[in-house]
Design a protein around this motif. Structure first.
Motif, PDB file in Angstrom:
ATOM      1  N   ASN A   1      -2.416   3.645   1.000  1.00 17.60           N
ATOM      2  CA  ASN A   1      -2.941   4.678   0.087  1.00 17.60           C
ATOM      3  C   ASN A   1      -2.648   6.093   0.564  1.00 17.60           C
ATOM      4  O   ASN A   1      -3.489   6.984   0.482  1.00 17.60           O
ATOM      5  CB  ASN A   1      -4.447   4.484  -0.124  1.00 17.60           C
TER       6      ASN A   1
ATOM      7  N   ASN B   1       4.379  -0.718  -0.900  1.00 14.29           N
ATOM      8  CA  ASN B   1       4.225   0.153  -2.061  1.00 14.29           C
ATOM      9  C   ASN B   1       2.968   1.000  -1.958  1.00 14.29           C
ATOM     10  O   ASN B   1       2.960   2.154  -2.361  1.00 14.29           O
ATOM     11  CB  ASN B   1       4.210  -0.675  -3.343  1.00 14.29           C
ATOM     12  N   SER B   2       1.904   0.443  -1.431  1.00 11.96           N
ATOM     13  CA  SER B   2       0.679   1.228  -1.327  1.00 11.96           C
ATOM     14  C   SER B   2       0.709   2.124  -0.095  1.00 11.96           C
ATOM     15  O   SER B   2       0.107   3.195  -0.088  1.00 11.96           O
ATOM     16  CB  SER B   2      -0.539   0.318  -1.284  1.00 11.96           C
TER      17      SER B   2
ATOM     18  N   VAL C   1       2.733  -0.343 -10.551  1.00  7.68           N
ATOM     19  CA  VAL C   1       3.548  -1.388  -9.925  1.00  7.68           C
ATOM     20  C   VAL C   1       2.665  -2.329  -9.119  1.00  7.68           C
ATOM     21  O   VAL C   1       2.800  -3.556  -9.212  1.00  7.68           O
ATOM     22  CB  VAL C   1       4.659  -0.764  -9.043  1.00  7.68           C
ATOM     23  N   ASN C   2       1.762  -1.771  -8.327  1.00  8.02           N
ATOM     24  CA  ASN C   2       0.861  -2.627  -7.552  1.00  8.02           C
ATOM     25  C   ASN C   2      -0.015  -3.485  -8.456  1.00  8.02           C
ATOM     26  O   ASN C   2      -0.242  -4.658  -8.176  1.00  8.02           O
ATOM     27  CB  ASN C   2      -0.017  -1.783  -6.633  1.00  8.02           C
TER      28      ASN C   2
ATOM     29  N   LYS D   1       3.182   4.213  -9.013  1.00  6.02           N
ATOM     30  CA  LYS D   1       2.961   3.349  -7.860  1.00  6.02           C
ATOM     31  C   LYS D   1       1.751   2.441  -8.087  1.00  6.02           C
ATOM     32  O   LYS D   1       1.788   1.246  -7.768  1.00  6.02           O
ATOM     33  CB  LYS D   1       2.751   4.222  -6.619  1.00  6.02           C
ATOM     34  N   SER D   2       0.713   2.970  -8.679  1.00  5.84           N
ATOM     35  CA  SER D   2      -0.472   2.161  -8.976  1.00  5.84           C
ATOM     36  C   SER D   2      -0.168   1.091 -10.019  1.00  5.84           C
ATOM     37  O   SER D   2      -0.663  -0.036  -9.930  1.00  5.84           O
ATOM     38  CB  SER D   2      -1.604   3.047  -9.478  1.00  5.84           C
TER      39      SER D   2
ATOM     40  N   ILE E   1       4.206  10.073  -9.867  1.00  5.71           N
ATOM     41  CA  ILE E   1       4.575   9.120  -8.814  1.00  5.71           C
ATOM     42  C   ILE E   1       3.390   8.234  -8.453  1.00  5.71           C
ATOM     43  O   ILE E   1       3.522   7.009  -8.327  1.00  5.71           O
ATOM     44  CB  ILE E   1       5.117   9.858  -7.570  1.00  5.71           C
ATOM     45  N   GLU E   2       2.224   8.844  -8.289  1.00  6.36           N
ATOM     46  CA  GLU E   2       1.033   8.073  -7.926  1.00  6.36           C
ATOM     47  C   GLU E   2       0.642   7.086  -9.025  1.00  6.36           C
ATOM     48  O   GLU E   2       0.274   5.946  -8.757  1.00  6.36           O
ATOM     49  CB  GLU E   2      -0.130   9.024  -7.625  1.00  6.36           C
TER      50      GLU E   2
END
Length: 118
Positions: free
Chosen positions: A83, A79-80, A52-53, A49-50, A45-46
């Protein structure tokens, strides 16, 4: 980790095929699998997500209009989410690195137990 559990039961003079040994082995196996699944999923997931950003930021957003820029900024912030990470304690993030640390710690503990037992 499971090999060490079997070694410990064997050192105690118990049969590996006995009921308590099989319960210990199956409990350890299910716990190891559960920890691995959690760590793998949160790491995946992390990473996603990174990506996508990074993909959003790598787009040609400088040439777009102001409405698109504001929307892109909102999406990147959502999205972030500042963090936020799944953590066990403030310095331990749930990922595959944590799983490796748990396995190494288990190995160290069993090694110490085996040395003190002999």
């Amino acid at each position: 980790m499971l090999v060490f559990l079997l070694l410990l039961t064997n050192l105690k003079g118990r049969s590996i095929i006995s009921g308590p040994s099989l319960k210990l082995f199956s409990g350890g196996a299910s716990l190891a699998i559960e920890i691995f699944i959690y760590c793998y999923i949160f790491d995946h997931i992390e990473t996603a997500k990174s990506k996508v950003n990074f993909g959003l930021y790598s787009s040609d957003w400088t040439a777009k209009d102001l409405k698109f820029k504001k929307t892109l900024l909102l999406v990147m912030n959502m999205n972030s989410a500042h963090n936020r990470l799944m953590k066990i304690k403030p310095e331990s993030v749930v990922n595959l690195e944590l799983f490796a640390k748990v396995v190494k710690l288990s190995y160290s503990i069993v090694s110490v137990l085996l040395k003190t037992n002999s």
